[in-house]
Design a protein around this motif. Structure first.
Motif, PDB file in Angstrom:
ATOM      1  N   GLY A 151      81.762  89.779  14.995  1.00  0.00           N
ATOM      2  CA  GLY A 151      80.739  89.412  14.093  1.00  0.00           C
ATOM      3  C   GLY A 151      80.302  90.431  13.192  1.00  0.00           C
ATOM      4  O   GLY A 151      79.554  90.201  11.842  1.00  0.00           O
ATOM      5  N   ASP A 155      83.995  87.989   6.713  1.00  0.00           N
ATOM      6  CA  ASP A 155      84.645  86.855   6.834  1.00  0.00           C
ATOM      7  C   ASP A 155      86.002  87.029   6.410  1.00  0.00           C
ATOM      8  O   ASP A 155      87.125  86.388   7.075  1.00  0.00           O
ATOM      9  CB  ASP A 155      84.195  85.457   6.155  1.00  0.00           C
ATOM     10  N   ARG A 186      79.903  83.638  14.365  1.00  0.00           N
ATOM     11  CA  ARG A 186      78.761  83.717  13.462  1.00  0.00           C
ATOM     12  C   ARG A 186      77.374  83.391  13.928  1.00  0.00           C
ATOM     13  O   ARG A 186      76.463  84.157  13.316  1.00  0.00           O
ATOM     14  CB  ARG A 186      79.153  82.589  12.496  1.00  0.00           C
TER      15      ARG A 186
END
Length: 260
Positions: A151, A155, A186
């Motif tokens: 996380g 991305d 996410r």
């Protein structure tokens, strides 16, 4: 092996192959014969023999007349990394305090390529069936600290990871769908914690939170590991506040150690 550097940069293939032999031996603690090493690395027996005997001569491997196995000297390589990291020494007192409060095992991990590496660990009063020590590596996607650390990637880094990761089914509960993993990662990023329930080993569950550096980057993750004897409600309601406080304390200590 990791992606190679650009073609115009120096690359020592023999070093790569020697490290491949070292990694191959690390996958089989009981040792490997010359033939087995050659087969697993895809080398000729003559090439594998040269690398194995070099490791023996340097003290990184031993030979009992039949099998080659790693020697304690390889720990020097990991010890140098841990010393440079500083985080394990800074985190250990906080992990010990947390373990004594919840009476369970606590750990600190960092991300290395597609795996997490345990860099500090304190055993709780209740013993876990899984054997994990400092230096143990496990796939990031199937662990609580792994999802916290993933996380911390943006991305643009997360998508290539999911494209290349070997999403193996360790238990009936292991999440192997890339789409669902993205959602879970996410969610972990958004809420600042996550629970992984029996995805790496049946009966094992854990809760994790991130350790941030002064710039807000996720540099490590802290977790509490337990079994199904502990309810998810207890983990969320009782353990999570202590876990997050521990992660914040470790981050503060890390920032103070780094200085302005």
């Amino acid at each position: 092996m990791a992606d190679r550097p650009a073609a115009d940069l120096p690359f020592v293939q023999s070093l790569e192959r020697g490290l491949e032999v070292l990694h191959t031996l690390s996958d089989e603690p009981s040792g490997l014969t010359l033939a087995e090493t050659a087969q697993r690395t895809g080398m000729t027996r003559a090439a594998a023999r040269r690398f194995l005997l070099t490791l023996v001569e340097l003290g990184y491997a031993g030979f009992d007349g039949r099998q080659f196995s790693l020697r304690p000297r390889v720990l020097e390589l990991g010890r140098a990394y841990l010393s440079s990291l500083h985080l394990p020494d800074l985190a250990l007192p906080a992990l010990e305090q947390l373990a004594s409060e919840v009476r369970e095992t606590t750990s600190l991990t960092v991300l290395d390529d597609d795996e997490i590496v345990y860099v500090a660990r304190v055993s709780g009063v209740r013993i876990l069936t899984v054997t994990i020590t400092v230096g143990t590596r496990v796939p990031a996607y199937a662990t609580s600290t792994g999802r916290i650390l993933l996380g911390g990637l943006d991305d643009g880094e997360l998508e290539p990871y999911l494209a290349r990761a070997d999403l193996r089914q360790y238990t009936a509960d292991t999440t192997t769908s890339p789409e669902r993993l993205v959602q879970e990662i996410r969610r972990a990023r958004r809420q600042g914690w996550t629970i992984v329930d029996q995805e790496l080993e049946q009966g094992l569950r854990s809760i994790a939170a991130p350790v941030h550096d002064p710039e807000g980057r996720v540099v490590a993750a802290v977790n509490i590991s337990t079994t199904t004897r502990t309810s998810l409600e207890t983990m969320r309601d009782s353990w999570l506040p202590r876990l997050r406080a521990t992660a914040l304390h470790i981050g503060t200590e890390y920032a103070a150690h780094r200085g302005p």
